[in-house]
Design a protein around this motif. Structure first.
Motif, PDB file in Angstrom:
ATOM      1  N   LEU A  17       2.097   1.601  -2.876  1.00  0.00           N
ATOM      2  CA  LEU A  17       0.742   1.517  -2.344  1.00  0.00           C
ATOM      3  C   LEU A  17       0.622   2.235  -1.007  1.00  0.00           C
ATOM      4  CD1 LEU A  17      -0.196  -2.155  -3.286  1.00  0.00           C
ATOM      5  CD2 LEU A  17      -1.016  -0.039  -4.336  1.00  0.00           C
ATOM      6  N   SER A  18       1.693   2.229  -0.230  1.00  0.00           N
ATOM      7  CA  SER A  18       1.689   2.933   1.055  1.00  0.00           C
ATOM      8  C   SER A  18       1.597   4.440   0.850  1.00  0.00           C
ATOM      9  CB  SER A  18       2.964   2.582   1.826  1.00  0.00           C
ATOM     10  OG  SER A  18       3.024   3.278   3.033  1.00  0.00           O
ATOM     11  N   ARG A  19       2.287   4.936  -0.159  1.00  0.00           N
ATOM     12  CA  ARG A  19       2.296   6.374  -0.443  1.00  0.00           C
ATOM     13  C   ARG A  19       1.008   6.849  -1.120  1.00  0.00           C
ATOM     14  NH1 ARG A  19       8.188   5.911  -3.034  1.00  0.00           N
ATOM     15  NH2 ARG A  19       9.412   6.071  -1.133  1.00  0.00           N
ATOM     16  N   ASP A  50      -0.985 -13.635   0.409  1.00  0.00           N
ATOM     17  CA  ASP A  50      -0.341 -13.472   1.717  1.00  0.00           C
ATOM     18  C   ASP A  50      -1.078 -12.490   2.623  1.00  0.00           C
ATOM     19  OD1 ASP A  50       1.676 -15.289   1.101  1.00  0.00           O
ATOM     20  OD2 ASP A  50       3.014 -13.739   0.313  1.00  0.00           O
ATOM     21  N   GLY A  51      -2.098 -11.819   2.092  1.00  0.00           N
ATOM     22  CA  GLY A  51      -2.907 -10.918   2.906  1.00  0.00           C
ATOM     23  C   GLY A  51      -2.374  -9.510   3.041  1.00  0.00           C
ATOM     24  N   LEU A  52      -1.417  -9.114   2.184  1.00  0.00           N
ATOM     25  CA  LEU A  52      -0.853  -7.761   2.248  1.00  0.00           C
ATOM     26  C   LEU A  52      -1.601  -6.766   1.372  1.00  0.00           C
ATOM     27  CD1 LEU A  52       2.950  -8.623   2.054  1.00  0.00           C
ATOM     28  CD2 LEU A  52       1.703  -7.786   4.055  1.00  0.00           C
ATOM     29  N   VAL A  53      -2.161  -7.255   0.269  1.00  0.00           N
ATOM     30  CA  VAL A  53      -2.787  -6.395  -0.737  1.00  0.00           C
ATOM     31  C   VAL A  53      -4.201  -6.893  -1.016  1.00  0.00           C
ATOM     32  CG1 VAL A  53      -2.655  -5.680  -3.167  1.00  0.00           C
ATOM     33  CG2 VAL A  53      -0.589  -5.760  -1.794  1.00  0.00           C
ATOM     34  N   TYR A  67      -5.743  -1.633  -6.532  1.00  0.00           N
ATOM     35  CA  TYR A  67      -5.062  -2.398  -5.500  1.00  0.00           C
ATOM     36  C   TYR A  67      -4.779  -1.469  -4.334  1.00  0.00           C
ATOM     37  CZ  TYR A  67      -4.505  -5.863  -9.119  1.00  0.00           C
ATOM     38  OH  TYR A  67      -4.764  -6.779 -10.102  1.00  0.00           O
ATOM     39  N   GLN A  68      -4.919  -1.997  -3.126  1.00  0.00           N
ATOM     40  CA  GLN A  68      -4.597  -1.218  -1.937  1.00  0.00           C
ATOM     41  C   GLN A  68      -4.084  -2.165  -0.865  1.00  0.00           C
ATOM     42  OE1 GLN A  68      -8.815  -0.953   0.424  1.00  0.00           O
ATOM     43  NE2 GLN A  68      -8.252   0.791  -0.772  1.00  0.00           N
ATOM     44  N   LEU A  69      -3.410  -1.592   0.113  1.00  0.00           N
ATOM     45  CA  LEU A  69      -2.916  -2.395   1.224  1.00  0.00           C
ATOM     46  C   LEU A  69      -4.071  -2.812   2.124  1.00  0.00           C
ATOM     47  CD1 LEU A  69       0.260  -0.363   2.284  1.00  0.00           C
ATOM     48  CD2 LEU A  69       0.150  -2.392   0.824  1.00  0.00           C
ATOM     49  N   ARG A  74      -0.916  -2.224   5.772  1.00  0.00           N
ATOM     50  CA  ARG A  74      -0.736  -0.857   6.301  1.00  0.00           C
ATOM     51  C   ARG A  74       0.060  -0.868   7.603  1.00  0.00           C
ATOM     52  NH1 ARG A  74      -5.856  -0.368   4.159  1.00  0.00           N
ATOM     53  NH2 ARG A  74      -6.893  -0.759   6.134  1.00  0.00           N
ATOM     54  N   ALA A  75       0.006  -1.960   8.331  1.00  0.00           N
ATOM     55  CA  ALA A  75       0.791  -2.067   9.571  1.00  0.00           C
ATOM     56  C   ALA A  75       2.295  -2.054   9.289  1.00  0.00           C
ATOM     57  CB  ALA A  75       0.402  -3.327  10.340  1.00  0.00           C
ATOM     58  N   LEU A  76       2.671  -2.285   8.037  1.00  0.00           N
ATOM     59  CA  LEU A  76       4.085  -2.238   7.649  1.00  0.00           C
ATOM     60  C   LEU A  76       4.607  -0.813   7.433  1.00  0.00           C
ATOM     61  CD1 LEU A  76       4.281  -5.161   5.089  1.00  0.00           C
ATOM     62  CD2 LEU A  76       5.578  -4.979   7.203  1.00  0.00           C
ATOM     63  N   ARG A  77       3.723   0.161   7.351  1.00  0.00           N
ATOM     64  CA  ARG A  77       4.140   1.540   7.027  1.00  0.00           C
ATOM     65  C   ARG A  77       5.274   2.064   7.903  1.00  0.00           C
ATOM     66  NH1 ARG A  77      -1.713   4.202   5.727  1.00  0.00           N
ATOM     67  NH2 ARG A  77      -1.685   3.784   3.497  1.00  0.00           N
TER      68      ARG A  77
END
Length: 105
Positions: A17-19, A50-53, A67-69, A74-77
Motif C-alpha cells: 500500500l505504501s508503494r 487499528d487506524g493504519l488502513v 484500500y489505502q494507508l 503513511r507516517a510509517l513509510r
C-alpha cells in the motif's frame, strides 16, 4: 503500539500500500505471494480497526472498493523504507513470508 504491526502479513501489506497508494483487494492479493484471501481480509480488518488502513467505497459504473494507508499508516513509510534497506543489505539472513521463520539470536 508495536502490536499493530504484529503478524506475518501486516508488513507486506503495508509495503504494497505504501508503494502503490490505493489498491483494490484483488490487486493487493495478487501482489503478496501465498496470502489467502481470508487472511488478507482478516489482516485488512485489523489494520482498519487499528487506524493504519482506510477502506474506500467508490461509486461509478460499478462499485469499487479500494484500500489505502491512513495518515498514521503513511507516517510509517520512512520506517518501512529503512527496514527494506536493511533487508537488502543482508539478503542471506532475511527470508520472506513464504519461508519458515528463523530464530533471531
Amino acid at each position: 503500539m508495536i502490536k499493530v504491526l504484529e503478524g506475518r502479513w501486516k508488513l507486506p501489506i503495508l509495503l504494497q500500500l505504501s508503494r502503490s497508494g490505493a489498491m483494490r483487494f484483488s490487486d493487493l492479493a495478487r501482489s503478496i505471494p501465498n496470502i489467502s484471501k481470508r487472511m488478507l481480509t482478516q489482516q485488512l480488518k485489523q489494520m482498519q480497526a487499528d487506524g493504519l488502513v482506510r477502506r474506500l467505497i467508490l461509486d461509478g459504473t460499478a462499485t469499487r472498493v479500494e484500500y489505502q494507508l491512513t495518515d498514521w499508516g503513511r507516517a510509517l513509510r520512512p520506517s518501512l523504507a529503512s527496514l527494506v534497506e536493511w533487508a537488502q543489505k543482508c539478503p542471506g539472513h532475511v527470508k520472506g513470508p513464504a519461508t519458515s521463520h528463523r530464530k533471531v539470536d
